[in-house]
Write an enzyme that holds these catalytic residues in place. Structure first.
Site, PDB file in Angstrom:
ATOM      1  N   THR A 137       0.804  -1.113   0.429  1.00  8.06           N
ATOM      2  CA  THR A 137       0.130   0.001  -0.037  1.00  8.06           C
ATOM      3  C   THR A 137       0.780   1.106  -0.626  1.00  8.06           C
ATOM      4  O   THR A 137       2.257   1.074   0.345  1.00  8.06           O
ATOM      5  CB  THR A 137      -0.725   0.054   1.673  1.00  8.06           C
ATOM      6  OG1 THR A 137      -1.488   1.291   1.853  1.00  8.06           O
ATOM      7  CG2 THR A 137      -0.019  -0.517   2.540  1.00  8.06           C
ATOM      8  N   ASP A 138       0.275   2.862  -0.735  1.00  5.54           N
ATOM      9  CA  ASP A 138       1.048   3.584  -0.102  1.00  5.54           C
ATOM     10  C   ASP A 138       0.604   4.171   0.765  1.00  5.54           C
ATOM     11  O   ASP A 138       1.310   5.483   0.778  1.00  5.54           O
ATOM     12  CB  ASP A 138       0.352   4.420  -1.731  1.00  5.54           C
ATOM     13  CG  ASP A 138      -0.947   5.114  -0.891  1.00  5.54           C
ATOM     14  OD1 ASP A 138      -1.481   4.584  -0.082  1.00  5.54           O
ATOM     15  OD2 ASP A 138      -1.813   5.845  -1.691  1.00  5.54           O
ATOM     16  N   GLU A 139       0.025   3.795   1.911  1.00  6.36           N
ATOM     17  CA  GLU A 139       0.262   3.890   3.609  1.00  6.36           C
ATOM     18  C   GLU A 139       1.139   4.100   3.893  1.00  6.36           C
ATOM     19  O   GLU A 139       1.720   4.795   5.092  1.00  6.36           O
ATOM     20  CB  GLU A 139      -0.970   3.315   3.886  1.00  6.36           C
ATOM     21  CG  GLU A 139      -1.676   4.022   2.805  1.00  6.36           C
ATOM     22  CD  GLU A 139      -3.584   3.268   4.138  1.00  6.36           C
ATOM     23  OE1 GLU A 139      -3.158   3.026   5.897  1.00  6.36           O
ATOM     24  OE2 GLU A 139      -4.854   3.122   3.217  1.00  6.36           O
ATOM     25  N   TYR A 162      -1.981  -0.394  11.242  1.00 11.31           N
ATOM     26  CA  TYR A 162      -1.890  -1.242   9.687  1.00 11.31           C
ATOM     27  C   TYR A 162      -0.520  -0.546   8.517  1.00 11.31           C
ATOM     28  O   TYR A 162       0.141  -1.323   8.075  1.00 11.31           O
ATOM     29  CB  TYR A 162      -3.641  -0.917   9.268  1.00 11.31           C
ATOM     30  CG  TYR A 162      -2.752  -0.710   7.401  1.00 11.31           C
ATOM     31  CD1 TYR A 162      -3.667  -2.265   7.167  1.00 11.31           C
ATOM     32  CD2 TYR A 162      -3.199  -0.111   6.440  1.00 11.31           C
ATOM     33  CE1 TYR A 162      -3.455  -2.812   5.670  1.00 11.31           C
ATOM     34  CE2 TYR A 162      -2.868  -0.424   5.097  1.00 11.31           C
ATOM     35  CZ  TYR A 162      -3.111  -1.697   4.785  1.00 11.31           C
ATOM     36  OH  TYR A 162      -3.478  -2.206   3.147  1.00 11.31           O
ATOM     37  N   LYS A 166       2.792  -3.261   7.362  1.00 12.72           N
ATOM     38  CA  LYS A 166       2.721  -3.320   5.972  1.00 12.72           C
ATOM     39  C   LYS A 166       4.013  -2.870   5.456  1.00 12.72           C
ATOM     40  O   LYS A 166       4.779  -4.224   4.314  1.00 12.72           O
ATOM     41  CB  LYS A 166       1.300  -2.695   5.213  1.00 12.72           C
ATOM     42  CG  LYS A 166       0.559  -3.458   4.746  1.00 12.72           C
ATOM     43  CD  LYS A 166       0.286  -4.526   4.707  1.00 12.72           C
ATOM     44  CE  LYS A 166      -0.151  -4.764   3.204  1.00 12.72           C
ATOM     45  NZ  LYS A 166      -0.060  -6.225   2.052  1.00 12.72           N
TER      46      LYS A 166
HETATM   47  P1  NAD Z   1      -9.768  -7.253   2.509  1.00 11.57           P
HETATM   48  O1  NAD Z   1      -9.327  -7.060   4.193  1.00 11.57           O
HETATM   49  O2  NAD Z   1     -11.068  -7.031   1.662  1.00 11.57           O
HETATM   50  O3  NAD Z   1      -8.950  -9.030   2.430  1.00 11.57           O
HETATM   51  C1  NAD Z   1      -8.465  -9.713   2.468  1.00 11.57           C
HETATM   52  C2  NAD Z   1      -8.097 -11.150   2.898  1.00 11.57           C
HETATM   53  O4  NAD Z   1      -6.861 -11.541   3.156  1.00 11.57           O
HETATM   54  C3  NAD Z   1      -9.375 -12.441   3.227  1.00 11.57           C
HETATM   55  O5  NAD Z   1      -9.892 -12.305   2.430  1.00 11.57           O
HETATM   56  C4  NAD Z   1      -9.338 -12.409   4.481  1.00 11.57           C
HETATM   57  O6  NAD Z   1      -9.570 -13.698   4.880  1.00 11.57           O
HETATM   58  C5  NAD Z   1      -8.142 -12.800   4.364  1.00 11.57           C
HETATM   59  N1  NAD Z   1      -7.040 -12.833   5.352  1.00 11.57           N
HETATM   60  C6  NAD Z   1      -6.704 -12.298   6.289  1.00 11.57           C
HETATM   61  N2  NAD Z   1      -5.909 -12.986   7.151  1.00 11.57           N
HETATM   62  C7  NAD Z   1      -5.338 -14.234   6.730  1.00 11.57           C
HETATM   63  C8  NAD Z   1      -4.385 -14.709   6.594  1.00 11.57           C
HETATM   64  N3  NAD Z   1      -3.840 -14.933   8.063  1.00 11.57           N
HETATM   65  N4  NAD Z   1      -4.380 -16.127   5.953  1.00 11.57           N
HETATM   66  C9  NAD Z   1      -5.220 -16.421   4.845  1.00 11.57           C
HETATM   67  N5  NAD Z   1      -6.223 -15.338   4.519  1.00 11.57           N
HETATM   68  C10 NAD Z   1      -6.264 -14.399   5.377  1.00 11.57           C
HETATM   69  O7  NAD Z   1      -8.531  -6.562   1.503  1.00 11.57           O
HETATM   70  P2  NAD Z   1      -8.516  -6.300   0.378  1.00 11.57           P
HETATM   71  O8  NAD Z   1      -8.809  -4.798   0.649  1.00 11.57           O
HETATM   72  O9  NAD Z   1      -8.497  -7.015  -0.090  1.00 11.57           O
HETATM   73  O10 NAD Z   1      -6.182  -5.761   0.413  1.00 11.57           O
HETATM   74  C11 NAD Z   1      -5.641  -6.758  -0.532  1.00 11.57           C
HETATM   75  C12 NAD Z   1      -3.920  -6.564   0.001  1.00 11.57           C
HETATM   76  O11 NAD Z   1      -4.000  -5.202  -0.965  1.00 11.57           O
HETATM   77  C13 NAD Z   1      -3.683  -5.966   1.386  1.00 11.57           C
HETATM   78  O12 NAD Z   1      -2.571  -7.009   0.903  1.00 11.57           O
HETATM   79  C14 NAD Z   1      -3.828  -4.287   1.336  1.00 11.57           C
HETATM   80  O13 NAD Z   1      -2.660  -4.381   2.287  1.00 11.57           O
HETATM   81  C15 NAD Z   1      -3.190  -4.636  -0.614  1.00 11.57           C
HETATM   82  N6  NAD Z   1      -4.043  -2.840  -0.904  1.00 11.57           N
HETATM   83  C16 NAD Z   1      -5.956  -3.137  -0.392  1.00 11.57           C
HETATM   84  C17 NAD Z   1      -5.588  -1.232  -0.599  1.00 11.57           C
HETATM   85  C18 NAD Z   1      -7.098  -0.799  -1.213  1.00 11.57           C
HETATM   86  O14 NAD Z   1      -7.372   0.224  -0.989  1.00 11.57           O
HETATM   87  N7  NAD Z   1      -8.079  -2.147  -0.416  1.00 11.57           N
HETATM   88  C19 NAD Z   1      -4.797  -0.223  -1.759  1.00 11.57           C
HETATM   89  C20 NAD Z   1      -3.428  -0.948  -1.519  1.00 11.57           C
HETATM   90  C21 NAD Z   1      -3.247  -2.139  -1.378  1.00 11.57           C
HETATM   91  P1  TYD Z   2     -10.810   4.164   4.336  1.00 10.10           P
HETATM   92  O1  TYD Z   2     -11.468   3.574   2.845  1.00 10.10           O
HETATM   93  O2  TYD Z   2     -10.558   3.137   5.420  1.00 10.10           O
HETATM   94  O3  TYD Z   2      -9.270   3.761   3.421  1.00 10.10           O
HETATM   95  P2  TYD Z   2      -7.583   4.386   4.167  1.00 10.10           P
HETATM   96  O4  TYD Z   2      -7.726   4.998   5.414  1.00 10.10           O
HETATM   97  O5  TYD Z   2      -7.404   2.743   4.191  1.00 10.10           O
HETATM   98  O6  TYD Z   2      -7.024   5.304   3.440  1.00 10.10           O
HETATM   99  O7  TYD Z   2     -10.413   5.696   4.391  1.00 10.10           O
HETATM  100  C1  TYD Z   2     -10.750   6.340   2.961  1.00 10.10           C
HETATM  101  C2  TYD Z   2     -10.742   7.934   3.904  1.00 10.10           C
HETATM  102  O8  TYD Z   2     -11.989   7.966   4.113  1.00 10.10           O
HETATM  103  C3  TYD Z   2     -10.189   7.937   4.820  1.00 10.10           C
HETATM  104  O9  TYD Z   2      -9.160   9.971   4.871  1.00 10.10           O
HETATM  105  C4  TYD Z   2     -10.328   7.696   6.261  1.00 10.10           C
HETATM  106  C5  TYD Z   2     -12.072   8.662   5.882  1.00 10.10           C
HETATM  107  N1  TYD Z   2     -12.683   7.685   6.330  1.00 10.10           N
HETATM  108  C6  TYD Z   2     -13.922   8.570   6.753  1.00 10.10           C
HETATM  109  O10 TYD Z   2     -14.698   9.736   6.859  1.00 10.10           O
HETATM  110  N2  TYD Z   2     -15.344   8.192   7.209  1.00 10.10           N
HETATM  111  C7  TYD Z   2     -15.035   6.778   6.949  1.00 10.10           C
HETATM  112  O11 TYD Z   2     -16.647   6.470   7.855  1.00 10.10           O
HETATM  113  C8  TYD Z   2     -14.651   5.533   6.712  1.00 10.10           C
HETATM  114  C9  TYD Z   2     -14.044   4.591   7.079  1.00 10.10           C
HETATM  115  C10 TYD Z   2     -13.534   6.573   6.406  1.00 10.10           C
END
Ligand code: NAD
Ligand code: TYD
Length: 357
Positions: A137-139, A162, A166
């Site tokens: 992630t960019d975070e 988180y 990561k």
């Molecule tokens: P998500 O929370 O929707 O899904 C995570 C999945 O991992 C779930 O299916 C969960 O059951 C599984 N999981 C969790 N712990 C586990 C374990 N110990 N063993 C096996 N499976 C396990 O997450 P997502 O949004 O799909 O993110 C996927 C990846 O992408 C993550 O690594 C996250 O850091 C990264 N990412 C997400 C975003 C975003 O905007 N959602 C952006 C950049 C990077």
């Molecule tokens: P989120 O979807 O939780 O992603 P991330 O924290 O990983 O960027 O949140 C996106 C942005 O929205 C973040 O600045 C927090 C804000 N946010 C709210 O203002 N209200 C909410 O209920 C949630 C879940 C997020």
């Protein structure tokens, strides 16, 4: 890559990735994938086996689901042996910042220890493993001021448990390249949105609350900026890195789509008002409620994705307007999916934490 292990495939991005990859094979393009996918998922509150329940029948012999925890070393070792795994695409993680603030333990376990176990198994099977791709992630870069972008060279400065977990996993992946010459690649992506996203993240939460006429909680002043990317664009980027990315390299992936949270929420309100007007609810913008800010809330994220654009010729295809329309339509058309994810453990946890926000 004949036997690709995908971890966390029942989550949001993993589901979209598996669907994308298998459909690529169907279309038979030169970038296709002809092997089989072994999806290992622990099925936490965020993992939903319904997401891919049609895959085994639709792609016989090409898709297998295994219920396992990546932190369970013997179980993962058996899977890697039994399926002769030769490539790994690692999504599995605890992924929600708010949860990491109240309960960080699982984040350190899965994101750091789980990744470490996978790396160890890849090292043990290094004769067979062709590639280990780590999704991040960019975070990890922390917060930007009003100017500037994250590049692949930006120093890590995570703010939440988180992002710190990561960051730890990213460091381990790079160290396994330098120390053991493991064939790794990494991608650090900005905020994704699209189908199958668990309704704890901003966009799906706001869609469902707005449809139901419930309060739309915006943290702080609502001026925090995120760089939004449609999930299928992210999936294409991952596959591009997995097929053409240089070992040891990191690729930043972003939408060049910076938006303040309040503008995102207002835009969603207007689209939902247009699609399903409701006289009792009136304008959904009236549901917006500014609530207490998230501790350590990063102010701005913005990705410089010039490297992947130039080196791998990747670019986002979806605009925020078209991607948001598609996403809202998906949530409106998939009420059964929504009901299932809202009825389970997730709801109880949210109620405990936020008193049923
Ligand atoms: P998500 O929370 O929707 O899904 C995570 C999945 O991992 C779930 O299916 C969960 O059951 C599984 N999981 C969790 N712990 C586990 C374990 N110990 N063993 C096996 N499976 C396990 O997450 P997502 O949004 O799909 O993110 C996927 C990846 O992408 C993550 O690594 C996250 O850091 C990264 N990412 C997400 C975003 C975003 O905007 N959602 C952006 C950049 C990077
Ligand atoms: P989120 O979807 O939780 O992603 P991330 O924290 O990983 O960027 O949140 C996106 C942005 O929205 C973040 O600045 C927090 C804000 N946010 C709210 O203002 N209200 C909410 O209920 C949630 C879940 C997020």
């Amino acid at each position: 890559m004949n036997n690709l292990l995908v971890t966390g495939g029942c989550g949001f991005i993993g589901t979209n990735f598996i669907r994308y990859l298998l459909s690529l094979a169907e279309s038979g393009g030169k970038q296709g994938f002809s092997g089989r996918i072994i999806n290992v998922d622990k099925l936490t509150y965020a993992g939903n086996p319904d997401n891919l329940s049609d895959m085994e029948a639709r792609y016989p012999g090409r898709y297998h689901f295994v219920h396992a925890d990546i932190c369970d070393l013997p179980a993962m070792e058996k899977i890697i042996d039994d399926f002769s795994i030769d490539a790994i695409c690692h999504f599995a993680a605890e992924s929600h910042v708010d949860r990491s603030i109240v309960a960080p333990d699982a984040f350190v376990q899965t994101n750091v220890i789980g990744t470490f176990h996978l790396l160890e198994l890849a090292r043990k099977n290094s004769k067979r493993i062709e590639r280990f791709h780590h999704i991040s992630t960019d975070e990890v870069f922390g917060s930007l001021g009003e100017q500037g972008f994250f590049t692949e060279k930006t120093p890590y400065d995570p703010s939440s448990p988180y992002s710190a977990s990561k960051a730890g996993s990213d460091h381990l992946v790079r160290a396994y390249r330098r120390t053991y010459d493991l064939p790794v690649t990494l991608s650090n992506c900005s905020n994704n949105y699209g189908p199958y996203q668990f309704p704890e993240k901003l966009i799906p939460l706001m869609i469902l609350n707005a449809v139901a006429g419930q309060s739309l909680p915006v943290y702080g002043d609502g001026r925090n900026v995120r760089d939004w990317l449609y999930v299928e664009d992210h999936c294409r980027a991952i596959w591009q890195v997995m097929t053409a990315g240089r070992f040891g390299e990191t690729y930043n992936v972003g939408g060049r789509c910076e938006m303040q949270n309040i503008d995102v929420v207002e835009k969603m309100c207007d689209i939902i008002d247009r699609k399903i007007p409701d006289k009792k609810i009136g304008s959904r913008r009236q549901l917006i409620t500014f609530v207490k800010d998230r501790p350590g809330h990063d102010r701005r994220y913005a990705i410089d994705c010039a490297k992947i654009e130039k080196e791998l010729r990747w670019q986002p295809q979806e605009s925020f307007d078209t991607g948001l329309e598609k996403t809202i339509d998906w949530y409106l058309q998939n009420k059964a999916w929504v009901q299932r994810v809202q009825s389970g453990e997730y709801q109880q946890w949210m109620d405990q934490q936020y008193g049923g926000r």
